[in-house]
Design a protein around this motif. Structure first.
Motif, PDB file in Angstrom:
ATOM      1  N   SER A 175       0.835  -1.079  -0.084  1.00 51.61           N
ATOM      2  CA  SER A 175      -0.126   0.022   0.002  1.00 51.61           C
ATOM      3  C   SER A 175       0.926   1.097  -0.095  1.00 51.61           C
ATOM      4  CB  SER A 175      -1.130  -0.057   1.260  1.00 51.61           C
ATOM      5  OG  SER A 175      -1.504   1.273   1.138  1.00 51.61           O
ATOM      6  N   ILE A 176       1.891   1.110   0.614  1.00 54.49           N
ATOM      7  CA  ILE A 176       3.010   2.526   0.749  1.00 54.49           C
ATOM      8  C   ILE A 176       3.406   2.741  -0.535  1.00 54.49           C
ATOM      9  CG2 ILE A 176       5.131   3.264   1.546  1.00 54.49           C
ATOM     10  CD1 ILE A 176       4.451   1.993   4.374  1.00 54.49           C
ATOM     11  N   LEU A 177       3.975   1.601  -1.441  1.00 56.53           N
ATOM     12  CA  LEU A 177       4.467   1.793  -2.770  1.00 56.53           C
ATOM     13  C   LEU A 177       3.469   2.206  -3.561  1.00 56.53           C
ATOM     14  CD1 LEU A 177       6.343  -1.841  -2.676  1.00 56.53           C
ATOM     15  CD2 LEU A 177       7.570   0.509  -2.615  1.00 56.53           C
ATOM     16  N   GLU A 178       2.119   1.660  -3.403  1.00 56.74           N
ATOM     17  CA  GLU A 178       1.222   2.379  -4.503  1.00 56.74           C
ATOM     18  C   GLU A 178       0.969   3.798  -4.147  1.00 56.74           C
ATOM     19  OE1 GLU A 178      -1.777  -0.418  -3.856  1.00 56.74           O
ATOM     20  OE2 GLU A 178      -1.109  -2.165  -5.367  1.00 56.74           O
ATOM     21  N   GLN A 217      13.219  19.999 -10.144  1.00 57.56           N
ATOM     22  CA  GLN A 217      12.739  19.957  -8.924  1.00 57.56           C
ATOM     23  C   GLN A 217      11.651  19.139  -8.484  1.00 57.56           C
ATOM     24  OE1 GLN A 217      11.001  23.997  -7.881  1.00 57.56           O
ATOM     25  NE2 GLN A 217       9.384  23.104  -6.828  1.00 57.56           N
ATOM     26  N   ALA A 218      11.040  18.590  -9.571  1.00 59.45           N
ATOM     27  CA  ALA A 218       9.976  17.401  -9.453  1.00 59.45           C
ATOM     28  C   ALA A 218      10.596  15.992  -9.068  1.00 59.45           C
ATOM     29  CB  ALA A 218       9.069  17.057 -10.724  1.00 59.45           C
ATOM     30  N   SER A 219      11.765  15.719  -9.843  1.00 58.65           N
ATOM     31  CA  SER A 219      12.279  14.544  -9.919  1.00 58.65           C
ATOM     32  C   SER A 219      12.978  14.462  -8.371  1.00 58.65           C
ATOM     33  CB  SER A 219      13.425  14.410 -11.077  1.00 58.65           C
ATOM     34  OG  SER A 219      12.866  14.156 -12.255  1.00 58.65           O
ATOM     35  N   GLY A 220      13.586  15.824  -8.089  1.00 62.15           N
ATOM     36  CA  GLY A 220      14.329  15.856  -6.856  1.00 62.15           C
ATOM     37  C   GLY A 220      13.539  15.434  -5.579  1.00 62.15           C
ATOM     38  N   ASN A 221      12.140  16.126  -5.723  1.00 66.62           N
ATOM     39  CA  ASN A 221      11.156  15.699  -4.802  1.00 66.62           C
ATOM     40  C   ASN A 221      10.651  14.400  -4.663  1.00 66.62           C
ATOM     41  OD1 ASN A 221      11.059  18.549  -3.940  1.00 66.62           O
ATOM     42  ND2 ASN A 221       9.206  19.266  -5.119  1.00 66.62           N
ATOM     43  N   ASN A 222      10.613  13.810  -5.912  1.00 65.03           N
ATOM     44  CA  ASN A 222      10.137  12.435  -5.821  1.00 65.03           C
ATOM     45  C   ASN A 222      11.406  11.415  -5.296  1.00 65.03           C
ATOM     46  OD1 ASN A 222       7.674  12.972  -7.100  1.00 65.03           O
ATOM     47  ND2 ASN A 222       8.565  13.048  -9.174  1.00 65.03           N
ATOM     48  N   TYR A 223      12.505  11.869  -5.653  1.00 72.11           N
ATOM     49  CA  TYR A 223      13.609  11.053  -5.108  1.00 72.11           C
ATOM     50  C   TYR A 223      13.579  10.980  -3.502  1.00 72.11           C
ATOM     51  CZ  TYR A 223      18.411  10.183  -3.472  1.00 72.11           C
ATOM     52  OH  TYR A 223      19.321   9.878  -2.587  1.00 72.11           O
ATOM     53  N   TYR A 224      13.544  12.116  -3.011  1.00 73.50           N
ATOM     54  CA  TYR A 224      13.700  12.476  -1.312  1.00 73.50           C
ATOM     55  C   TYR A 224      12.225  11.413  -0.884  1.00 73.50           C
ATOM     56  CZ  TYR A 224      17.271  15.868  -1.649  1.00 73.50           C
ATOM     57  OH  TYR A 224      18.264  16.870  -1.725  1.00 73.50           O
ATOM     58  N   MET A 225      11.322  11.477  -1.422  1.00 70.32           N
ATOM     59  CA  MET A 225      10.151  10.657  -1.079  1.00 70.32           C
ATOM     60  C   MET A 225      10.252   9.171  -1.326  1.00 70.32           C
ATOM     61  SD  MET A 225       6.101  11.230  -2.470  1.00 70.32           S
ATOM     62  CE  MET A 225       6.391  10.872  -4.193  1.00 70.32           C
ATOM     63  N   TRP A 226      10.852   8.661  -2.168  1.00 69.11           N
ATOM     64  CA  TRP A 226      11.131   7.334  -2.570  1.00 69.11           C
ATOM     65  C   TRP A 226      12.393   7.038  -1.549  1.00 69.11           C
ATOM     66  CZ3 TRP A 226       8.226   3.660  -4.028  1.00 69.11           C
ATOM     67  CH2 TRP A 226       6.989   3.961  -5.072  1.00 69.11           C
ATOM     68  N   LEU A 245      18.324   9.409 -10.100  1.00 65.16           N
ATOM     69  CA  LEU A 245      18.125   9.017  -8.947  1.00 65.16           C
ATOM     70  C   LEU A 245      16.922   8.825  -8.339  1.00 65.16           C
ATOM     71  CD1 LEU A 245      20.361  11.898  -7.182  1.00 65.16           C
ATOM     72  CD2 LEU A 245      20.960   9.547  -7.373  1.00 65.16           C
ATOM     73  N   HIS A 246      16.026   9.485  -8.952  1.00 69.72           N
ATOM     74  CA  HIS A 246      14.461   9.220  -8.539  1.00 69.72           C
ATOM     75  C   HIS A 246      14.177   7.897  -9.066  1.00 69.72           C
ATOM     76  CE1 HIS A 246      10.312   9.733 -10.575  1.00 69.72           C
ATOM     77  NE2 HIS A 246      10.231   9.085  -9.481  1.00 69.72           N
ATOM     78  N   GLU A 247      14.334   7.458 -10.284  1.00 65.54           N
ATOM     79  CA  GLU A 247      13.770   6.152 -11.011  1.00 65.54           C
ATOM     80  C   GLU A 247      14.687   5.121 -10.406  1.00 65.54           C
ATOM     81  OE1 GLU A 247      13.939   6.825 -15.216  1.00 65.54           O
ATOM     82  OE2 GLU A 247      12.206   8.232 -15.186  1.00 65.54           O
ATOM     83  N   MET A 248      15.762   4.960 -10.306  1.00 66.27           N
ATOM     84  CA  MET A 248      16.408   3.874  -9.693  1.00 66.27           C
ATOM     85  C   MET A 248      16.320   3.755  -8.291  1.00 66.27           C
ATOM     86  SD  MET A 248      20.341   4.174 -11.419  1.00 66.27           S
ATOM     87  CE  MET A 248      20.843   2.519 -10.621  1.00 66.27           C
TER      88      MET A 248
END
Length: 362
Positions: free
Chosen positions: A254-257, A277-286, A345-348
């Motif tokens: 559920s967390i992953l989704e 900026q968007a990729s950076g925020n997504n990276y920190y979240m993941w 960084l985000h995608e990996m």
């Protein structure tokens, strides 16, 4: 005739002396003129040097990855501005403040406020604030920490930025953000809200400070979980370990989704800065999810299995960072290169979360 010769000699001597004095006076004037010219040249050079220094500062402000707040109180800045009004005014007006600059300040603010609330140490965010917002957030940190409430910024985005005018302290700016924040109560119940805020910022001595905050749109609840207490836990002692493991795995799925659903999209994917900026925020979240999964695996895996995973995880981090750096170098630097580095960084990191979940979690 002898007397006439003497008189002629004296007259000639006086004429030569008079001529020498005239030349000395002329030389003296020439030297003074040259000194005046040199002084004028020196002054001009000094002005150009100051201007060049200011230009260099402007450039650094626009490109630097961290905008530091000043430790001076606001009244010190006011006194300094009054004493050097023309110099301070010129410096502030020449500073290039952009949306990227605002995003960097917001990053410092968001990270600092999160740490301040969760530790009770206001100094973590104090350097980004001035005016009424300084006092308001100081009270907020104190009250939330006293109640045992913690916060976690899931994501944030600067969606609007413009100059608003000028105050006695310096130029004013408006920064519009969208922020997703999880509020965690002492009983572990949690609510994740999405906020629309409008911040006011002031530029003082080349530094941008947040001075006010106002609601700029609706507050929506993204997710909500109930409290963890004895009444919500089954009293049955026959619950199998496989059921517990299944429940844990379902929780992390559920967390992953949810994390994937909350991935931020760039405001304008044609702009490198927005994509970065968007990729950076997504990276920190993941990255936070990755740490949570890794922590759970410590509880599930045997000592030998965990030691093996540690070695593999360390190597994966090296490989990920090397891949991101390689792409940065090949792209030749600049905003495009840094946007691509943030994307890798985000995608990996996202892929690693799913890999650990599918291959290690029980």
């Amino acid at each position: 005739m002898y007397k006439k010769g003497i008189i002629s000699l004296v007259a000639a001597t006086m004429f030569l002396v008079s001529g020498c004095q005239s030349e000395e006076k002329a030389d003296s004037k020439t030297v003074e003129t040259e000194k005046g010219s040199n002084q004028g040249t020196t002054d001009t050079s000094g002005i150009n040097t100051t201007q060049d220094s200011n230009k260099a500062t402007d450039s650094n402000t626009g490109e630097t990855s961290n905008v530091e707040g000043s430790a001076h109180a606001s009244d010190v800045h006011k006194n300094s501005n009054q004493q050097n009004s023309s110099s301070s005014s010129t410096t502030s007006n020449n500073v290039s403040v952009t949306k990227d600059t605002a995003a960097l300040v917001m990053a410092d603010y968001v990270n600092g406020l999160t740490t301040a609330i969760n530790t009770g140490d206001f100094s973590n965010v104090a350097g980004t604030l001035k005016g009424s917002l300084y006092n308001d957030q100081q009270s907020l940190v104190k009250n939330l920490y006293k109640k045992g409430i913690k916060e976690n910024w899931v994501s944030y985005s600067v969606v609007g930025f413009n100059k608003e005018g000028t105050s006695s302290d310096g130029p004013l700016y408006k920064i519009q953000t969208v922020e997703t924040v999880s509020v965690i109560q002492p009983d572990e119940s949690q609510k994740t809200n999405k906020y629309n805020w409008m911040y006011t910022a002031v530029l003082i001595n080349n530094q941008l400070y947040l001075t006010d905050i106002a609601k700029n749109g609706p507050i929506t609840t993204v997710s909500k979980t109930g409290p963890t207490n004895a009444s919500s836990i089954s009293n049955s002692t026959t619950t199998s370990s496989s059921s517990a493991n299944s429940s844990t795995k379902a929780k992390y799925l559920s967390i992953l989704e949810q994390t994937r659903a909350h991935e931020e999209q760039p405001v304008n994917d044609q702009f490198d800065a927005d994509r970065r900026q968007a990729s950076g925020n997504n990276y920190y979240m993941w990255d936070k999810v990755l740490n949570d999964i890794y922590g759970e695996l410590k509880n599930q895996l045997s000592t030998s299995e965990m030691n093996d995973l540690k070695i593999k995880q360390r190597q994966w981090i090296k490989d990920r960072d090397a891949a991101a750096e390689k792409d940065l170098i090949e792209a030749g630097g600049g905003t495009l290169a840094y946007a691509e580095k943030a994307r890798i960084l985000h995608e990996m990191t996202r892929e690693r979360c799913y890999f650990l979940f599918n291959n290690y979690m029980k």
